[in-house]
Design a protein around this motif. Structure first.
Motif, PDB file in Angstrom:
ATOM      1  N   PRO A 256       5.052  -0.234   8.780  1.00 24.66           N
ATOM      2  CA  PRO A 256       5.048  -1.181   7.704  1.00 24.66           C
ATOM      3  C   PRO A 256       3.752  -1.078   7.204  1.00 24.66           C
ATOM      4  N   LEU A 257       3.590  -0.902   5.679  1.00 25.66           N
ATOM      5  CA  LEU A 257       2.027  -1.048   4.834  1.00 25.66           C
ATOM      6  C   LEU A 257       1.556  -2.421   5.276  1.00 25.66           C
ATOM      7  N   SER A 258       0.201  -2.203   5.409  1.00 26.05           N
ATOM      8  CA  SER A 258      -0.642  -3.380   5.968  1.00 26.05           C
ATOM      9  C   SER A 258      -1.342  -3.901   4.609  1.00 26.05           C
ATOM     10  N   PHE A 259      -1.206  -3.208   3.547  1.00 20.29           N
ATOM     11  CA  PHE A 259      -1.881  -3.646   2.252  1.00 20.29           C
ATOM     12  C   PHE A 259      -1.148  -3.078   1.274  1.00 20.29           C
ATOM     13  N   HIS A 260      -1.282  -3.852  -0.040  1.00 16.70           N
ATOM     14  CA  HIS A 260      -0.331  -3.441  -1.273  1.00 16.70           C
ATOM     15  C   HIS A 260      -1.244  -3.385  -2.558  1.00 16.70           C
ATOM     16  N   SER A 261      -2.514  -3.467  -2.414  1.00 20.56           N
ATOM     17  CA  SER A 261      -3.557  -3.458  -3.633  1.00 20.56           C
ATOM     18  C   SER A 261      -4.442  -2.408  -3.651  1.00 20.56           C
ATOM     19  N   LEU A 262      -5.011  -1.716  -4.621  1.00 22.01           N
ATOM     20  CA  LEU A 262      -5.619  -0.930  -4.999  1.00 22.01           C
ATOM     21  C   LEU A 262      -7.033  -1.073  -4.680  1.00 22.01           C
ATOM     22  N   ASP A 263      -7.346  -2.496  -4.649  1.00 18.49           N
ATOM     23  CA  ASP A 263      -8.719  -3.098  -4.239  1.00 18.49           C
ATOM     24  C   ASP A 263      -9.497  -2.232  -3.491  1.00 18.49           C
ATOM     25  N   PHE A 641       3.696   5.349 -10.076  1.00 12.54           N
ATOM     26  CA  PHE A 641       4.740   5.816  -9.284  1.00 12.54           C
ATOM     27  C   PHE A 641       4.351   5.513  -7.928  1.00 12.54           C
ATOM     28  N   ASN A 642       5.427   5.541  -6.841  1.00 12.46           N
ATOM     29  CA  ASN A 642       5.201   5.264  -5.411  1.00 12.46           C
ATOM     30  C   ASN A 642       4.919   6.312  -4.617  1.00 12.46           C
ATOM     31  N   GLY A 650       7.950   0.441   3.381  1.00 11.89           N
ATOM     32  CA  GLY A 650       7.470  -0.057   2.117  1.00 11.89           C
ATOM     33  C   GLY A 650       7.101   0.773   1.047  1.00 11.89           C
ATOM     34  N   SER A 651       6.748   0.279  -0.111  1.00 15.96           N
ATOM     35  CA  SER A 651       6.234   1.290  -0.825  1.00 15.96           C
ATOM     36  C   SER A 651       4.759   0.916  -1.581  1.00 15.96           C
ATOM     37  N   PHE A 652       4.191   2.133  -1.666  1.00 19.47           N
ATOM     38  CA  PHE A 652       2.780   1.493  -2.492  1.00 19.47           C
ATOM     39  C   PHE A 652       2.422   2.226  -3.674  1.00 19.47           C
ATOM     40  N   THR A 653       2.344   1.548  -4.714  1.00 15.90           N
ATOM     41  CA  THR A 653       2.120   2.039  -5.976  1.00 15.90           C
ATOM     42  C   THR A 653       0.919   2.278  -6.685  1.00 15.90           C
ATOM     43  N   LEU A 654       0.767   3.870  -7.225  1.00 17.45           N
ATOM     44  CA  LEU A 654      -0.262   3.975  -8.135  1.00 17.45           C
ATOM     45  C   LEU A 654      -0.123   3.768  -9.350  1.00 17.45           C
ATOM     46  N   TYR A 685      -8.380   6.794 -12.103  1.00 16.70           N
ATOM     47  CA  TYR A 685      -6.979   6.948 -11.729  1.00 16.70           C
ATOM     48  C   TYR A 685      -6.801   7.747 -10.397  1.00 16.70           C
ATOM     49  N   TYR A 686      -5.631   7.850  -9.923  1.00 12.02           N
ATOM     50  CA  TYR A 686      -5.168   8.370  -8.639  1.00 12.02           C
ATOM     51  C   TYR A 686      -4.071   9.285  -8.639  1.00 12.02           C
ATOM     52  N   THR A 687      -3.925  10.294  -7.910  1.00 12.63           N
ATOM     53  CA  THR A 687      -2.538  11.148  -7.739  1.00 12.63           C
ATOM     54  C   THR A 687      -2.496  10.871  -5.980  1.00 12.63           C
ATOM     55  N   GLY A 688      -1.252  11.492  -5.667  1.00 13.98           N
ATOM     56  CA  GLY A 688      -0.883  11.342  -4.409  1.00 13.98           C
ATOM     57  C   GLY A 688       0.513  11.849  -4.064  1.00 13.98           C
ATOM     58  N   TRP A 689       0.586  12.099  -2.712  1.00 12.86           N
ATOM     59  CA  TRP A 689       1.859  12.302  -2.166  1.00 12.86           C
ATOM     60  C   TRP A 689       2.021  11.595  -0.675  1.00 12.86           C
TER      61      TRP A 689
END
Length: 708
Positions: A256-263, A641-642, A650-654, A685-689
């Motif tokens: 499970p994700l341990s963070f949900h912010s881009l900070d 996008f996630n 869980g989901s992490f959003t960019l 800004y960010y990209t990812g997979w």
């Protein structure tokens, strides 16, 4: 100003070209022509078809666009195509080290040159690009299933020799230490032999605190007219590149994700967590030879041999989420590998009548051999990175890393595949306004899919394609529909019963992707407006899943649906003004998954943003006193996008982003000068997979060239 556009038509003698219904084209840029539009292609369908005649959707990015925008890399070039965005930058690692893009909901790499395989573990330099074809939808019928994606493919059309002396030299200087030298020289060696050489030297640092990319490319090509029936074409490219890349930042896929912010990532946006001593080298070589022979007035033979070699030699590392809210473990390896491909094609292209029906017929045979060798070290942990404190306990020197790897070995391995195929495609014109495309491929696969340990002895797949075109206004408006198929051979797997006993090797049927699509294409107002609009639906079936009744077994039956709408416009609405723009919406989700598989009902991570918008306009001033002056402006938008999207984690959003670019240029007496500003707003800004990758900040570049 005269711009010579080299197409396939320039690659064969006039009689052969006549049989393909193509001819050499010279374009005079006067400000009244839709100069960004290319109306036909011989590689999209492997037949000479105009865009309005083709039931498949594709976008073409011409060399004029590349020059107008001071393009120095493939990613910036592809921002002019509708519905495509980069997921991963090049890693340089063996097998799949090239950049990954997303198109129609599926990851794709640039693997095709002139319609033939050309594998690279590094980046693609634009110096030898005549145009780029972004071909949409599963295209297994004509291109097979091993090197392209269900969303489509990226085909690079290279520059070819022409029959007069000429050339161009250029220099680009810019932010982050950019220095780029280019040359394009065409020389008639004799009455029937013509040579062209394109070359580039490129050096550029990263926008972060470490990282660089340098490369030297030289691409000689030759055209030999043996007689009035036979023409040979030889295209080669040698590239020697080296770079230091920031490590991929992977989110943990299994916890499970341990963070949900881009900070967390904002704080270290400009920190690379690498050093310029940890480099990766990716030398590559490609050669393509063609023999075009006019069999008769109606039939042409095309025999093609294509070979490519790409190597990986250097350090590849990535950061893996430790699932504690901050820290990432670096894993590093010294990669050493090589990929060789050999492709032989024999095509017969006919143009004939059956009664009142006109036929354009393609009959082809294809043999592809691919061999991937790996002699790399194993993987070792090299310190902990804290994004909050911006600290790194790992070693970033070659000596330190080599000491960690001294007793580590991944072992030597060879993966080889052989594919033999036959295909046929017939475009039948029942009337000048109505045509049907009927195509079929028979594909036989043997060997090991990438990363597999066991072989598939033989696997045969059928891949059909159907298309319908109706032109209510001939040569101006066409309505089209298509059914297209793609496929992928899956790696075998060892399975057992629920107790772990009786292990056996399980061979899977190929994955299948089936698309239906309908839409419209138009060339209106004396070709001032070129438009393509379409709706598509792609269903991928036969995906592997864990057996819900036996965790030690794998079953097939998973499904992914990807559907959407695309609109592309290339227009010259008023004198001197040229525009490229496009919008795409993609709805992608897993529609069938195993119990607790983690994906059911969710958008796949490779699908990228659901909404993409691209825009670029250039205005060439028409006032006689300001003649030669031009202005450009562009924008690219991507919705959020996630990058990680699983019910188990869980989901992490960019976040969404919009990037603006601008240009001012001047040309006179064969000289041109272009000043380009990318990312005007200095937007982060960010990209990812399943990754989070910061993208380049504001950059300015000055391009100068002289044409002779």
């Amino acid at each position: 100003m005269l711009l010579s556009i080299s197409t396939f038509a320039q690659q064969a003698n006039q009689d052969t070209l006549k049989s393909l219904e193509l001819a050499p084209v010279t374009v005079t840029v006067t400000g009244t022509r839709n100069i960004y539009k290319i109306d036909s292609s011989t590689t999209v369908s492997k037949l000479p078809l105009k865009d309005l005649e083709n039931p498949q959707v594709y976008n073409t990015i011409s060399k004029i666009v590349l020059k107008d925008q001071v393009i120095t890399n493939l990613n910036n070039a592809l921002k002019n195509a509708t519905g495509i965005t980069r997921l991963w930058e090049s890693t340089g690692r063996g097998g799949d080290g090239a950049e990954f893009y997303s198109m129609r909901g599926f990851a794709v790499q640039p693997t095709m040159t002139n319609g033939m395989p050309n594998i690279s573990n590094g980046t693609t330099d634009p110096v030898n690009i005549e145009n780029i074809e972004v071909i949409k939808g599963p295209s297994g019928t004509l291109y097979g299933g091993s090197l392209i994606a269900y969303g489509g493919l990226i085909n690079i059309v290279t520059k070819k020799p022409y029959e007069t002396f000429g050339g161009e030299v250029g220099y680009v200087a810019g932010s982050y230490g950019l220095n780029r030298y280019t040359a394009d020289i065409n020389i008639p060696l004799s009455k029937n032999v013509f040579a062209r050489v394109n070359a580039a030297y490129h050096y550029e640092n990263s926008f972060q605190d470490a990282g660089f990319n340098k490369a030297f490319v030289i691409a000689p090509s030759f055209k030999i007219v043996a007689n009035d029936k036979l023409t040979f074409l030889i295209n080669t490219e040698f590239k020697n590149s080296e770079g230091a890349n920031a490590p991929m930042i992977f989110l943990n896929r299994y916890a499970p994700l341990s963070f949900h912010s881009l900070d967390l990532f904002e704080k270290s946006y400009k920190i690379s967590y690498t050093s310029n001593s940890l480099t990766m080298k990716n030398p590559s070589f490609n050669i393509q030879t063609q023999a075009l022979y006019k069999l008769s007035n109606n039939w042409t033979s095309q025999t093609v041999l294509s070979r490519s070699n790409t190597k990986t030699n250097g350090y590849y590392h990535y950061l893996w989420d430790a699932s504690n809210g901050d820290e990432f473990t670096r894993y590093i390896s010294k990669r050493n590998g090589e990929t060789n491909t050999t492709d032989i094609q024999q095509n017969f292209i006919g143009n004939f009548n059956m009664g009142k029906m006109k036929n354009k017929l393609l009959i082809g045979l294809d043999y592809l051999n691919s061999q991937i060798t790996n002699n790399s070290t194993g993987w070792v942990a090299d310190g902990i990175v804290s994004l909050v404190n911006q600290t790194d306990s790992g070693s970033l020197t070659t000596q330190g890393v080599d000491n960690l790897l001294i007793n580590s070995a991944e072992g030597n391995s060879i993966v080889e595949t052989k594919i033999m195929s036959a295909y046929v495609s017939d475009v039948i014109n029942f009337t000048p306004k109505i045509s049907v495309m009927l195509s079929l491929r028979v594909d036989n696969f043997s060997g090991k899919p990438l990363w597999a340990t066991d072989e598939i002895k033989s696997q045969t797949t059928l891949s059909p394609k159907l298309g319908l075109v109706y032109q209510p206004i001939l040569n101006q408006l066409s309505l089209f529909a298509n059914y297209m198929n793609g496929f992928t051979n899956l790696a075998p797997a060892e399975v057992s019963d629920i107790n772990g006993n009786n292990p056996t090797l399980k061979i899977f049927e190929p994955e299948q992707a089936n698309q239906y699509e309908f839409g419209a294409k138009a060339n209106l107002y004396k070709d001032k407006i070129s438009l393509t609009a379409s709706y598509y639906n792609i269903l991928v079936s036969n995906k592997t899943m864990t057996d819900p009744t036996n965790v030690n077994n794998i079953i097939q039956g998973g499904e992914v649906e990807s559907k959407g709408f695309e609109l592309s416009v290339v227009t010259n609405p008023i004198k001197g003004l040229n525009i490229i723009t496009g919008f795409s919406h993609n709805d992608n989700k897993v529609t069938k998954d195993a119990a607790d598989g983690g994906y059911l009902g969710l958008r796949t991570e490779e699908s990228g943003p659901a909404n993409l918008f691209n825009f670029w306009t250039t205005y060439r001033v028409q006032n006689e006193k300001l003649k030669g002056l031009s202005f450009g402006f562009g924008a690219n938008y991507a919705s959020e996008f996630n990058t990680l999207n699983r019910s188990t984690t869980g989901s992490f959003t960019l976040p969404s982003y919009t990037i603006f670019n601008a240009l001012i240029g001047y040309s006179a007496n064969n000289f041109s000068l272009n000043l380009k500003l990318d990312n005007i707003g200095n937007t982060k800004y960010y990209t990812g997979w399943s990754t989070v990758t910061p993208q380049r900040l504001r950059a300015i570049s000055l391009g100068m060239s002289y044409k002779f």
